[in-house]
Structures are given as structure tokens and as C-alpha cells.
Design an enzyme around this catalytic site. Sequence first.
Site, short mmCIF file in Angstrom:
data_model
loop_
_atom_site.label_atom_id
_atom_site.label_comp_id
_atom_site.label_asym_id
_atom_site.label_seq_id
_atom_site.Cartn_x
_atom_site.Cartn_y
_atom_site.Cartn_z
N PRO A 2 9.33 -2.80 -1.09
CA PRO A 2 9.63 -3.63 0.04
C PRO A 2 9.13 -5.28 -0.26
CG PRO A 2 8.20 -1.69 0.22
CD PRO A 2 8.37 -1.62 -1.04
N GLU A 3 10.29 -5.93 0.19
CA GLU A 3 10.35 -7.28 0.08
C GLU A 3 10.04 -7.87 1.49
OE1 GLU A 3 13.56 -8.59 -2.07
OE2 GLU A 3 13.63 -6.83 -3.32
N HIS A 93 1.86 12.91 -0.13
CA HIS A 93 1.37 11.86 -0.71
C HIS A 93 0.44 10.92 0.42
CE1 HIS A 93 3.60 12.95 -4.19
NE2 HIS A 93 4.75 12.93 -3.51
N ARG A 112 3.89 6.94 -5.45
CA ARG A 112 3.52 6.46 -6.90
C ARG A 112 2.12 6.03 -6.91
NH1 ARG A 112 8.22 4.38 -9.53
NH2 ARG A 112 6.69 4.00 -11.19
#
Length: 276
Positions: A2-3, A93, A112
Site C-alpha cells: 500500500p502506498e 491471518h 506475509r
Amino acid sequence: MPELPEVETVKRTLEKKIAGLTINGVNIMMAKIIREPSPEEFSAQVTGRKITRLGRRGKYLLLYLTDDNVLIIHLRMTGRLVYTAPDEPLSKHTHVVFLLSDGHELRFIDMRQFGRLQLAPLQALDRVKGLKDLGPEPLGQEFSRDFLRRELKRKRVRIKSLLLDQTFIAGLGNIYADEALHRARLNPQRTANSLSPREIAGLYHSIIAVLQEGIQNRGTSFRDYVDGDGRRGSYQELLRVYNREGSPCPHCGTAVARIKIGGRSSYFCPACQREQ
């Protein structure tokens, strides 16, 4: 990852839901997600605190709490922060769950496991690793054509690599750097100090334009990113070059190419963005 537009979208969607709520408790399922303090201290220090407002710095999401503490959240590659009802099935997750005073939950989910949460005193925020060295916000007043012209003159690195440097400009990543360079008709391999004043002005406006468009379209979703409501963004439908290798350039029809710069993929139009 995400930016700026994605993190800003998460901030805006969550702000409507959680600003003013109190954190009644925290369930930490994966201790390593808490960068500092210890998970036990983290839980004790956020429990009973009200979320007064939300902010963003670069790609970092900031939750300001009573007692002058700030919850710093970095989503990294696959992190999600979602406001949800407690009876929603828990994702495999899910690593941290904040129990909110309105009966809902704020869940940190990260496949991740690269994302991190950290608590820091408000007065020490400008000394926190990762935050203290960030460059100006590209949508803020410090980011100007004069700033860009002055700084680019001193840089002999490739312009694409420089745009990804968070100490130069905060919040830009691969997606929006490629889109800005395409809009400005600049080859990503150009050295920063080779740009003319006209090209610098074009890059300045292009950076702002693509970031604003990204926010207006609630960010770019390819795989993992969703906003604070769990909804995907739509800017991926408007991308001109990023992840479009072989597709026609919307300006000239030339096939979009992909090269590696500094170990990162860069997408560009060989015709519109010729290397000079």
C-alpha cells in the site's frame, strides 16, 4: 505494498468509524507484529484509551490516543486494517484485534506478516525509526516546484529510484512513481539532475495528479489491499502503464515495456518516455 493513496483511503474510511471510540481490550495472536513496547505493555497502554483522531505520514497510519500516545501502523506488503462486527469470521491471518467501545472490532490482518504496530509518545513521534527521516508529503505545502527543482539538481541517481526514496518524498511507491513518470513523459532511467525546468514542473504536477486520482478512486487493488471497510479500490482500472506490459500506451499505442531499475520493475512507454 500500500502506498500513500491506499493508506490515506484506509485512514479516511476508518476515521468515520473509530474516531472517538475507546479501545476496551486487545487480543494479540502474533507477538512479533508488535514492534514496541512488549506485547504485554502494548496491551496495557492502549486498553482504556480513546482514539481521538487519525493521521497519516507517508505510508504510515497514525492513531492518536488519549494520554498522548500514538499507535503507529505500517501495513507493509499485505497488511490490512479492517473495522468489522465481532461475529464476522476471523481471517486465518488475523494477528491483532482491538475491541472497540461500540461493540465492533478493528482487526489487523497480514498474510506475509511483514506489517508492524508500534506505540510511541506523541512528543517522541519525530524520533521514531521509519518516521524521523521521511521526506515531505507530496500533497503538503513543503512539496513545491522550488523544492523539486532545488533537490533534483543535486541528485545524480535515476529519477525512478529517487522517487521511491522515502527520505526524498514520503509515500510514493512503484505504482504511482511509474504513473507519474508516464504522465510527465519522463524515462525512468533518466538521472534526476538531467531534467529541465519544464520537465521538473511537469513531474511536479504529475505526482500530485496521480496521487489525487488514486485517493479519489480509493486506491489500487491487485491482490491484498482493501480499505478500512474491507472494500477493494478501483484505481487499477485506470492505470496507464503500471503492470500493463505489452498493452498499448494510452497516448500513442506503443506497447508498454518493463525493465528493472534497482531491482524493481518499472513500466513505461518506450515512445512517449524516450531516454534522452
